[in-house]
Design a protein around this motif. Structure first.
Motif, mmCIF file in Angstrom:
data_model
loop_
_atom_site.group_PDB
_atom_site.id
_atom_site.type_symbol
_atom_site.label_atom_id
_atom_site.label_comp_id
_atom_site.label_asym_id
_atom_site.label_seq_id
_atom_site.Cartn_x
_atom_site.Cartn_y
_atom_site.Cartn_z
ATOM 1 N N PRO A 78 0.792 -1.226 0.000
ATOM 2 C CA PRO A 78 0.000 0.000 0.000
ATOM 3 C C PRO A 78 0.828 1.282 0.000
ATOM 4 N N ALA A 79 1.917 1.330 0.757
ATOM 5 C CA ALA A 79 2.719 2.551 0.824
ATOM 6 C C ALA A 79 3.303 2.902 -0.534
ATOM 7 N N THR A 80 3.841 1.904 -1.218
ATOM 8 C CA THR A 80 4.390 2.149 -2.560
ATOM 9 C C THR A 80 3.281 2.486 -3.542
ATOM 10 N N ALA A 81 2.131 1.834 -3.404
ATOM 11 C CA ALA A 81 0.994 2.133 -4.278
ATOM 12 C C ALA A 81 0.557 3.585 -4.134
ATOM 13 N N ARG A 82 0.546 4.111 -2.919
ATOM 14 C CA ARG A 82 0.175 5.511 -2.706
ATOM 15 C C ARG A 82 1.129 6.452 -3.425
ATOM 16 N N THR A 83 2.432 6.197 -3.274
ATOM 17 C CA THR A 83 3.429 7.044 -3.932
ATOM 18 C C THR A 83 3.282 6.981 -5.446
ATOM 19 N N THR A 84 3.110 5.777 -5.970
ATOM 20 C CA THR A 84 2.944 5.601 -7.411
ATOM 21 C C THR A 84 1.703 6.329 -7.906
ATOM 22 N N ARG A 85 0.601 6.201 -7.182
ATOM 23 C CA ARG A 85 -0.652 6.842 -7.600
ATOM 24 C C ARG A 85 -0.495 8.358 -7.661
ATOM 25 N N ARG A 86 0.112 8.944 -6.638
ATOM 26 C CA ARG A 86 0.318 10.388 -6.633
ATOM 27 C C ARG A 86 1.223 10.829 -7.783
ATOM 28 N N ASP A 87 2.291 10.088 -8.020
ATOM 29 C CA ASP A 87 3.221 10.449 -9.093
ATOM 30 C C ASP A 87 2.538 10.419 -10.453
ATOM 31 N N LEU A 88 1.756 9.376 -10.706
ATOM 32 C CA LEU A 88 1.150 9.235 -12.025
ATOM 33 C C LEU A 88 -0.060 10.146 -12.211
ATOM 34 N N LEU A 89 -0.814 10.410 -11.148
ATOM 35 C CA LEU A 89 -1.871 11.412 -11.246
ATOM 36 C C LEU A 89 -1.252 12.782 -11.529
ATOM 37 N N GLY A 90 -0.097 13.040 -10.931
ATOM 38 C CA GLY A 90 0.601 14.288 -11.213
ATOM 39 C C GLY A 90 1.033 14.392 -12.663
ATOM 40 N N TRP A 91 1.549 13.296 -13.200
ATOM 41 C CA TRP A 91 1.940 13.298 -14.623
ATOM 42 C C TRP A 91 0.729 13.553 -15.503
ATOM 43 N N ALA A 92 -0.379 12.907 -15.187
ATOM 44 C CA ALA A 92 -1.584 13.077 -15.992
ATOM 45 C C ALA A 92 -2.108 14.506 -15.899
ATOM 46 N N ALA A 93 -2.102 15.091 -14.704
ATOM 47 C CA ALA A 93 -2.575 16.461 -14.545
ATOM 48 C C ALA A 93 -1.670 17.442 -15.291
ATOM 49 N N ASP A 94 -0.368 17.263 -15.178
ATOM 50 C CA ASP A 94 0.576 18.197 -15.790
ATOM 51 C C ASP A 94 0.615 18.084 -17.302
ATOM 52 N N ASN A 95 0.187 16.936 -17.835
ATOM 53 C CA ASN A 95 0.231 16.707 -19.284
ATOM 54 C C ASN A 95 -1.157 16.675 -19.923
ATOM 55 N N THR A 96 -2.181 17.049 -19.164
ATOM 56 C CA THR A 96 -3.567 17.027 -19.657
ATOM 57 C C THR A 96 -3.858 15.685 -20.333
ATOM 58 N N ALA A 97 -3.497 14.624 -19.634
ATOM 59 C CA ALA A 97 -3.643 13.269 -20.190
ATOM 60 C C ALA A 97 -4.996 12.673 -19.821
ATOM 61 N N LEU A 98 -5.590 11.985 -20.765
ATOM 62 C CA LEU A 98 -6.790 11.213 -20.502
ATOM 63 C C LEU A 98 -6.385 9.951 -19.749
ATOM 64 N N ILE A 99 -7.015 9.705 -18.589
ATOM 65 C CA ILE A 99 -6.700 8.519 -17.788
ATOM 66 C C ILE A 99 -7.744 7.455 -18.065
ATOM 67 N N LEU A 100 -7.298 6.236 -18.369
ATOM 68 C CA LEU A 100 -8.186 5.115 -18.645
ATOM 69 C C LEU A 100 -7.854 3.973 -17.685
ATOM 70 N N PRO A 101 -8.444 3.980 -16.478
ATOM 71 C CA PRO A 101 -8.215 2.883 -15.541
ATOM 72 C C PRO A 101 -8.888 1.599 -16.038
ATOM 73 N N ALA A 102 -8.393 0.486 -15.557
ATOM 74 C CA ALA A 102 -8.912 -0.798 -16.032
ATOM 75 C C ALA A 102 -10.341 -1.059 -15.582
ATOM 76 N N HIS A 103 -10.738 -0.512 -14.423
ATOM 77 C CA HIS A 103 -11.984 -0.980 -13.810
ATOM 78 C C HIS A 103 -13.060 0.084 -13.633
ATOM 79 N N PHE A 104 -12.882 1.270 -14.181
ATOM 80 C CA PHE A 104 -13.917 2.276 -13.993
ATOM 81 C C PHE A 104 -15.119 1.962 -14.857
ATOM 82 N N SER A 105 -16.272 1.927 -14.234
ATOM 83 C CA SER A 105 -17.513 1.779 -14.964
ATOM 84 C C SER A 105 -17.965 3.168 -15.426
ATOM 85 N N GLY A 106 -19.239 3.331 -15.759
ATOM 86 C CA GLY A 106 -19.684 4.625 -16.247
ATOM 87 C C GLY A 106 -18.998 4.990 -17.540
ATOM 88 N N GLN A 107 -18.430 6.204 -17.594
ATOM 89 C CA GLN A 107 -17.777 6.678 -18.822
ATOM 90 C C GLN A 107 -16.326 6.235 -18.929
#
Length: 299
Positions: free
Chosen positions: A247-276
């Motif tokens: 979990p600790a490493t997962a938290r760090t990874t999640r923050r880092d990659l959300l930061g990359w996506a925010a800074d690069n205006t990237a569309l995020i496509l998680p494996a398990h999100f329902s809806g849109q």
């Protein structure tokens, strides 16, 4: 339409299943205060949380990419006909996955590359299919890219405890037949797929967990695997699922990659999100916020 274009890459969403996963937020995300779910109930229901039973809603899906003349599948779901006693809803499943793949204009023999972002049971199932009593590669002409660390971690001959968990039997029926056919390519750290696509290690959920970054022209996307299981983790990135092995490493990874996506205006496509399914995020204080949803239609 379940197909979008990102730069020079087309992306189709191929569904296997979607709906209730049989777990409440307390079970799926241990230690997460209930008030966060209650405060966000107005938009989590019904796509991400059941209105009455409070069961988490998820999707199991593949992203099918056409890039530089090749067909590339990102994750392969649960699979049919497999013994999954730990998850009765998946045991000897019979879904219309291959029919849905055909609706996306893809026959199994046309697939050039399969990417398993990690080797949890619900990401490798359609690596193989049952034929004449044997597990054979579903995509016989494809190279299967697998993280080296996960292949070592989930091999029950090296890690016997795996044989008793939710992944029981998955390595034997969904990885070993691919290795026996000589179709596996291992990687670690980073791996360039082509001029548009790059695999990047994203450890924590599993030792070898990864994401696929798309960079094409001015467009960016992140095929995020199991970086997140609910969109509520955008604003609460420090909460993890019960399936995260570190979990600790997962938290760090999640923050880092959300930061990359925010800074690069990237569309995020998680494996398990329902809806849109897909979303864009922005930085919001010490966390993040959802900027926009889409462009896939809601399930």
């Amino acid at each position: 339409m379940n197909e979008i274009t990102i730069g020079d890459v087309t992306v189709a969403r191929v569904e296997e299943l979607h709906g209730p996963v049989g777990m409440t937020p307390e079970q799926f995300f241990p230690g997460w205060p209930d008030r966060d779910w209650q405060d966000n109930r107005d938009w989590l229901v019904p796509d991400h949380l059941g209105a009455e039973d409070r069961i988490v809603q998820v999707a199991f899906q593949t992203f099918a990419l056409r890039s530089e003349g090749r067909i590339i599948l990102v994750d392969t779901g649960i699979g049919n006909d497999k013994t999954r006693s730990a998850v009765p809803a998946w045991d000897h499943l019979s879904s219309g996955y291959l029919d849905n793949l055909a609706r996306a204009g893809i026959r199994p023999e046309e697939v050039d590359l399969v990417i398993n972002t990690h080797l949890h049971v619900d990401h490798i199932g359609w690596n193989t299919r049952l034929e004449g009593g044997r597990w054979v590669p579903t995509f016989p002409n494809a190279t299967y890219l697998m993280p080296r660390l996960d292949v070592e971690h989930f091999d029950p001959s090296k890690n016997p405890d795996i044989a008793n968990g939710v992944n029981a039997g998955a390595f034997e029926d969904s990885v070993e037949p691919i290795r026996a056919a000589g179709l596996v390519q291992l990687w670690e750290g980073e791996h360039t797929v082509d001029g548009n696509l790059r695999l990047v290690a994203a450890p924590g959920h599993t030792p070898g967990a990864s994401v696929l970054q798309l960079t094409s022209g001015t467009d960016r996307a992140l095929f995020a695997g199991d970086l997140m299981h609910t969109p509520l983790q955008v604003s609460h990135p420090d909460h993890h699922s019960c399936f995260c092995e570190d979990p600790a490493t997962a938290r760090t990874t999640r923050r880092d990659l959300l930061g990359w996506a925010a800074d690069n205006t990237a569309l995020i496509l998680p494996a398990h999100f329902s809806g849109q399914t897909a979303l864009e995020v922005v930085r919001s204080g010490s966390a993040f916020a959802i900027k926009d949803w889409g462009p896939f239609p809601a399930y």
